[in-house]
Scaffold this motif. Structure first.
Motif: not given
Length: 74
Positions: A54-55, A57-59, A61-62
Protein backbone atom coordinates in the motif's frame (compact mmCIF):
# COMPACT_ATOMS: atom_id res chain seq x y z
CA UNK A 1 20.06 -24.89 -22.87
CA UNK A 2 16.27 -24.49 -22.59
CA UNK A 3 14.31 -22.96 -25.46
CA UNK A 4 11.71 -20.22 -25.10
CA UNK A 5 9.04 -19.51 -27.70
CA UNK A 6 7.51 -16.07 -28.03
CA UNK A 7 4.99 -14.43 -30.28
CA UNK A 8 5.62 -11.15 -32.04
CA UNK A 9 3.45 -9.10 -34.37
CA UNK A 10 3.77 -9.93 -38.07
CA UNK A 11 4.96 -6.40 -38.88
CA UNK A 12 7.83 -6.73 -36.42
CA UNK A 13 8.75 -10.13 -37.84
CA UNK A 14 8.92 -8.66 -41.34
CA UNK A 15 11.27 -5.93 -40.14
CA UNK A 16 13.45 -8.50 -38.41
CA UNK A 17 13.68 -10.54 -41.60
CA UNK A 18 15.08 -7.49 -43.40
CA UNK A 19 18.04 -7.71 -41.03
CA UNK A 20 18.94 -11.37 -41.24
CA UNK A 21 22.53 -10.54 -40.35
CA UNK A 22 21.36 -9.96 -36.76
CA UNK A 23 21.27 -12.92 -34.41
CA UNK A 24 17.89 -12.10 -32.92
CA UNK A 25 18.05 -14.86 -30.34
CA UNK A 26 21.21 -13.25 -28.98
CA UNK A 27 19.51 -9.84 -28.86
CA UNK A 28 16.64 -11.32 -26.86
CA UNK A 29 18.97 -13.33 -24.61
CA UNK A 30 20.97 -10.18 -23.79
CA UNK A 31 17.84 -8.13 -23.15
CA UNK A 32 16.46 -10.74 -20.76
CA UNK A 33 19.80 -10.99 -18.98
CA UNK A 34 19.97 -7.20 -18.51
CA UNK A 35 16.40 -7.11 -17.19
CA UNK A 36 17.19 -9.89 -14.71
CA UNK A 37 20.26 -7.96 -13.52
CA UNK A 38 18.09 -4.87 -12.98
CA UNK A 39 15.55 -6.91 -11.02
CA UNK A 40 18.26 -8.46 -8.86
CA UNK A 41 19.58 -4.99 -7.99
CA UNK A 42 16.04 -3.88 -7.17
CA UNK A 43 15.57 -6.96 -4.98
CA UNK A 44 18.76 -6.16 -3.06
CA UNK A 45 17.71 -2.54 -2.58
CA UNK A 46 14.24 -3.42 -1.36
CA UNK A 47 15.08 -6.53 0.66
CA UNK A 48 15.15 -4.72 4.00
CA UNK A 49 12.41 -2.23 3.17
CA UNK A 50 9.66 -1.76 5.74
CA UNK A 51 7.27 -0.36 3.14
CA UNK A 52 4.04 -2.23 2.54
CA UNK A 53 2.54 -2.70 -0.91
CA UNK A 54 0.00 0.00 0.00
CA UNK A 55 2.89 2.37 0.78
CA UNK A 56 4.55 1.60 -2.55
CA UNK A 57 1.26 2.09 -4.42
CA UNK A 58 0.66 5.44 -2.72
CA UNK A 59 4.18 6.66 -3.56
CA UNK A 60 3.85 5.49 -7.18
CA UNK A 61 0.48 7.22 -7.48
CA UNK A 62 1.92 10.48 -6.17
CA UNK A 63 4.85 10.28 -8.57
CA UNK A 64 2.50 9.60 -11.49
CA UNK A 65 0.30 12.58 -10.54
CA UNK A 66 3.35 14.84 -10.33
CA UNK A 67 4.93 13.63 -13.58
CA UNK A 68 1.84 13.18 -15.72
CA UNK A 69 -0.02 16.07 -14.14
CA UNK A 70 2.73 18.38 -15.40
CA UNK A 71 2.50 16.86 -18.87
CA UNK A 72 -1.25 17.49 -19.01
CA UNK A 73 -0.72 21.20 -18.23
CA UNK A 74 1.44 21.71 -21.34
Amino acid sequence: MPNVTLSIPEELHEKMKRHSEIRWSEVVRKSISEKIEDLEVMDKLTKRSKLTQADVDAIASKINREVFGDLNKR
